[in-house]
Design an enzyme around this catalytic site. Structure first.
Site, mmCIF file in Angstrom:
data_model
loop_
_atom_site.group_PDB
_atom_site.id
_atom_site.type_symbol
_atom_site.label_atom_id
_atom_site.label_comp_id
_atom_site.label_asym_id
_atom_site.label_seq_id
_atom_site.Cartn_x
_atom_site.Cartn_y
_atom_site.Cartn_z
ATOM 1 C CE LYS A 1 37.368 37.658 23.944
ATOM 2 N NZ LYS A 1 36.638 38.751 24.440
ATOM 3 C CB VAL B 1 43.680 45.385 25.006
ATOM 4 C CG1 VAL B 1 43.311 46.089 26.289
ATOM 5 C CG2 VAL B 1 42.702 45.173 24.124
ATOM 6 C CE LYS C 1 52.053 37.993 24.058
ATOM 7 N NZ LYS C 1 50.705 37.908 24.222
ATOM 8 C CG ASN D 1 32.763 44.032 20.771
ATOM 9 O OD1 ASN D 1 32.939 45.399 20.353
ATOM 10 N ND2 ASN D 1 33.889 43.757 21.239
ATOM 11 C CB CYS E 1 36.600 41.379 19.848
ATOM 12 S SG CYS E 1 38.336 41.719 20.970
HETATM 13 P P1 NAD Z 1 45.907 38.861 24.195
HETATM 14 O O1 NAD Z 1 45.879 37.206 24.188
HETATM 15 O O2 NAD Z 1 46.440 39.593 23.066
HETATM 16 O O3 NAD Z 1 46.416 39.253 25.491
HETATM 17 C C1 NAD Z 1 46.407 39.114 26.727
HETATM 18 C C2 NAD Z 1 47.798 38.780 27.343
HETATM 19 O O4 NAD Z 1 47.450 38.386 28.855
HETATM 20 C C3 NAD Z 1 48.962 38.112 27.010
HETATM 21 O O5 NAD Z 1 49.767 38.308 26.693
HETATM 22 C C4 NAD Z 1 48.584 36.751 28.276
HETATM 23 O O6 NAD Z 1 50.107 36.336 28.313
HETATM 24 C C5 NAD Z 1 48.523 37.717 29.267
HETATM 25 N N1 NAD Z 1 48.066 36.924 30.699
HETATM 26 C C6 NAD Z 1 47.029 36.000 30.573
HETATM 27 N N2 NAD Z 1 46.923 35.911 31.944
HETATM 28 C C7 NAD Z 1 47.662 36.701 32.791
HETATM 29 C C8 NAD Z 1 48.040 36.574 34.100
HETATM 30 N N3 NAD Z 1 47.324 36.005 35.098
HETATM 31 N N4 NAD Z 1 48.842 37.588 34.335
HETATM 32 C C9 NAD Z 1 49.613 38.295 33.506
HETATM 33 N N5 NAD Z 1 49.258 38.335 32.403
HETATM 34 C C10 NAD Z 1 48.403 37.277 31.741
HETATM 35 O O7 NAD Z 1 44.317 39.701 24.362
HETATM 36 P P2 NAD Z 1 43.886 40.838 23.844
HETATM 37 O O8 NAD Z 1 43.509 40.762 22.542
HETATM 38 O O9 NAD Z 1 44.911 41.863 24.353
HETATM 39 O O10 NAD Z 1 42.276 41.087 24.836
HETATM 40 C C11 NAD Z 1 42.579 41.286 26.306
HETATM 41 C C12 NAD Z 1 41.135 41.487 26.592
HETATM 42 O O11 NAD Z 1 40.912 42.935 25.915
HETATM 43 C C13 NAD Z 1 39.865 40.514 26.445
HETATM 44 O O12 NAD Z 1 39.230 40.674 27.266
HETATM 45 C C14 NAD Z 1 39.472 41.281 24.715
HETATM 46 O O13 NAD Z 1 38.140 40.723 24.662
HETATM 47 C C15 NAD Z 1 39.401 42.618 25.099
HETATM 48 N N6 NAD Z 1 39.496 43.439 24.045
HETATM 49 C C16 NAD Z 1 40.238 42.978 23.054
HETATM 50 C C17 NAD Z 1 40.271 44.059 22.104
HETATM 51 C C18 NAD Z 1 41.227 43.465 20.600
HETATM 52 O O14 NAD Z 1 41.244 44.376 19.521
HETATM 53 N N7 NAD Z 1 42.270 42.645 20.778
HETATM 54 C C19 NAD Z 1 39.745 45.188 21.729
HETATM 55 C C20 NAD Z 1 38.902 45.689 22.929
HETATM 56 C C21 NAD Z 1 38.910 44.554 23.905
#
Ligand code: NAD
Length: 437
Positions: A267, A11, A35, A212, A264
Site C-alpha cells: 500500500k 504498531v 481486541k 518503504n 505496509c
Molecule cells: P492494524 O490494522 O494492525 O491496527 C490498526 C488498529 O486501529 C486496529 O486495531 C483498529 O481496530 C484500530 N482502529 C481503526 N480505526 C480506529 C479508530 N477510529 N479509533 C480507534 N481504533 C481504531 O494496523 P498496523 O499494522 O498497526 O498499522 C497502523 C499504521 O502503522 C498504518 O498506517 C501502517 O502503515 C503503519 N505501520 C505499520 C507497520 C507494520 O509493520 N504493521 C510498521 C510501520 C508502520
C-alpha cells in the site's frame, strides 16, 4: 508522561507496551471491542515475539491499560498517538478516514496542552489535514494542540526489539513545544544514544514513504535479477552476495523470492506514487516496483506448472503462509496470492505455518491446513517454500521426500541448498538459481 494511543494493532500495541516500559503512563484505545477485551485479559490479539509478556508486565506494573472509550483515555493526556490503519483505496491513495476519526476523537476529549502524533504511515501533507480536522471539532484548541509526525519503522516479527533499540527515532514537529515533548517522551532511548532525528512535519511524513518505497525497490530489483538469472543460467544468490559486499549497496533486502507482501510495502508504494502524481511529479519507477513484485508469484506458478504439467487433481503443499517469518500476519501475503492462483487452476492446496494457520484459513476457507510441515508434505505432488521460517531449515528432507507423491520442491525463498536437494533425490526449483531437474 500521560500518553494515549489510538489504535492497538501491530504498531499501536507495540507503542503502548514500549512507552509504558520507558516509564510512561499509557492507555491504549481501540474501536474493536474484541481486541480491547482480549487485551484487558492479558492476551495479545496477534502473534509478535515478546509482546504479550511485555504487555502483561506493564499492565501489572500499573503503567498500561486499555479501553474502548477515547472519552476515558484522552482527558489529561499530554501526548496522543494516532496508530490506526491507513489501507489503500481502490485508486491506490491512502484511505485516511480512520486517521481523521482518531484526530476528531482526540479533539473532542482533549484537556490542556496536547501533542497529537501521527504514527500511522500517511502521505506528506496529512498533518495539515489533522490540524484542520481538530479545529473543525474544537476551534478553542487552536493554541493548545500541537501536531507532530513520528513515523514507525518497526518490523513485524522484531517489533519489540526494534522499538526498544531503534535505528533512529524520527520526529517532525510544528512547534518547539511539540519537539520538546517528543524529546522528553523518548529521553530514555535518546540517553542510550539511539539517533533522534528532528525535521519538519512533511519531511518526516515523506521520509517514511521514501524508506518503504526504497526497501520495496531493493526487493523488486533483486527479483528482476532472479528472472535474468533464470534465463541466463546465472545464480542470483551469488550475484546478491557480490552486490551486497559493496558497502554502498549493503546485503539487506537482496534476497530473491516470492516478493514482498504484508500491510505496509504494497500500500505504501501505491500511496507514494499517488502522492507524487498529486504533487505533479511523474514517478513511474514506483509502479514498476509493484509490477515486478507481482511477477514473483507468476514465476513461481510457472515452475509449479513446469514440474506438474496439469494442476487439476494435483496436491500442492505450501510451507509458510505468513507474509514473512515470525508473524501470524497474512495481509497481502504472497503465499496466499499463490494459494488463490493454484486453487483457481484446480489444484488441491494444503498449507502449514507455525503461527498463521488460523488467519490464512479465515482468508481462504478452501485452503486445507496441516498440523505440521510433515503432514503438509504428505501425498503432495509439489512442495513450495513460501515463507522462510527458520524451523523449516531443519526439516528431515528424507522423511519429506519419502512421504510425497512426487519429490518436487519449488523454493520460493531459496531456503535450501541446491546441491543437497539434488543429492536428496528432489527435483528442485530454486528462485533465480539453476534448477536441479
Ligand atoms: P492494524 O490494522 O494492525 O491496527 C490498526 C488498529 O486501529 C486496529 O486495531 C483498529 O481496530 C484500530 N482502529 C481503526 N480505526 C480506529 C479508530 N477510529 N479509533 C480507534 N481504533 C481504531 O494496523 P498496523 O499494522 O498497526 O498499522 C497502523 C499504521 O502503522 C498504518 O498506517 C501502517 O502503515 C503503519 N505501520 C505499520 C507497520 C507494520 O509493520 N504493521 C510498521 C510501520 C508502520
Amino acid at each position: 508522561m500521560k500518553v494515549v494511543v489510538i489504535g492497538t494493532g501491530h504498531v499501536g500495541l507495540v507503542t503502548c507496551a514500549t512507552l509504558a516500559s520507558l516509564g510512561h503512563e499509557v492507555v491504549g484505545v481501540d474501536s474493536d471491542e474484541s481486541k480491547i477485551s482480549s487485551l484487558q485479559n492479558g492476551l495479545a490479539p496477534f502473534f509478535e515475539p515478546g509482546l504479550e509478556d511485555l504487555v502483561n508486565e506493564q499492565m501489572k506494573a500499573g503503567r498500561l491499560s486499555f479501553t474502548k472509550e477515547a472519552a476515558q483515555a484522552v482527558p489529561g493526556a499530554e501526548v496522543a498517538f494516532i496508530c490506526v490503519g491507513t489501507p489503500a483505496r481502490a485508486d491506490g491513495e491512502a484511505n485516511l478516514i480512520a486517521v481523521e476519526q482518531a484526530a476528531r476523537d482526540i479533539a473532542r476529549h482533549a484537556t490542556g496542552s496536547l501533542v497529537i502524533v501521527e504514527k500511522s504511515t500517511v502521505p506528506a501533507g496529512t498533518a495539515n489535514r489533522v490540524r484542520r480536522a481538530i479545529l473543525h471539532e474544537r476551534s478553542d484548541l487552536a493554541s493548545s494542540i500541537h501536531v507532530a509526525s513520528n513515523p514507525e519503522f518497526l518490523r513485524e516479527g522484531k517489533a519489540v526489539d526494534d522499538s526498544l533499540r531503534p535505528d533512529r527515532i524520527l520526529v517532525g514537529a510544528e512547534s518547539d513545544f511539540a519537539r520538546e515533548k517528543m524529546r522528553q517522551l523518548y529521553e530514555p532511548l535518546v540517553d542510550q544514544d539511539f539517533p533522534f532525528i528532528e525535521t519538519d512535519i512533511q519531511t518526516a511524513e515523506l521520509a517514511k514513504h521514501a524508506c518503504n518505497a526504497f526497501l520495496a525497490l531493493k526487493i523488486s530489483y533483486v527479483n528482476a535479477l532472479a528472472r535474468m538469472c533464470e534465463r541466463s543460467g546465472a545464480d542470483v544468490k551469488a550475484v546478491a552476495t557480490v552486490m551486497g559486499s559493496d558497502a554502498r549497496i549493503g546485503p539487506q533486502f537482496l534476497q530473491a523470492g516470492l516478493g514482498y507482501g504484508g500491510y505496509c510495502f504494497p500500500k505504501d508504494i501505491l500511496a507514494f506514487e499517488r502522492l507524487a502524481t498529486r504533487l505533479g511529479y511523474s514517478f513511474p519507477l514506483l509502479q514498476e516496483v509493484a509490477r515486478i513484485n507481482g511477477e514473483a508469484v507468476d514465476a513461481t506458478l510457472d515452475k509449479i506448472r513446469d514440474a506438474l504439467w496439469n494442476l487439476e487433481d494435483k496436491t500442492v503443499a505450501l510451507l509458510g503462509l505468513a507474509f514473512k517469518p515470525d508473524t501470524d500476519d497474512v495481509r497481502l501475503s504472497p503465499a496466499l496470492a499463490l494459494a488463490r492462483r493454484l486453487l483457481d487452476e484446480g489444484a488441491h492446496v494444503v498449507g502449514f505455518d507455525p503461527e498463521a494457520q488460523a488467519n490464512a484459513k479465515s482468508e481462504i476457507p478452501e485452503l486445507e491446513v496441516a498440523p505440521d510441515a510433515y503432514e503438509c508434505a504428505q501425498g503432495a505432488h509439489c512442495l513450495v517454500v513460501c515463507t522462510d521460517w527458520d524451523e523449516f531449515r531443519d526439516l528431515d528432507l528424507n522423511r519429506i521426500r519419502e512421504s510425497m507423491n512426487y519429490p518436487v520442491v519449488v523454493d520460493g525463498r531459496n531456503l535450501f541448498d541446491p546441491e543437497s536437494m539434488r543429492a536428496n533425490g528432489f527435483t528442485y526449483y530454486p528462485t533465480g538459481r539453476p534448477a536441479a531437474v
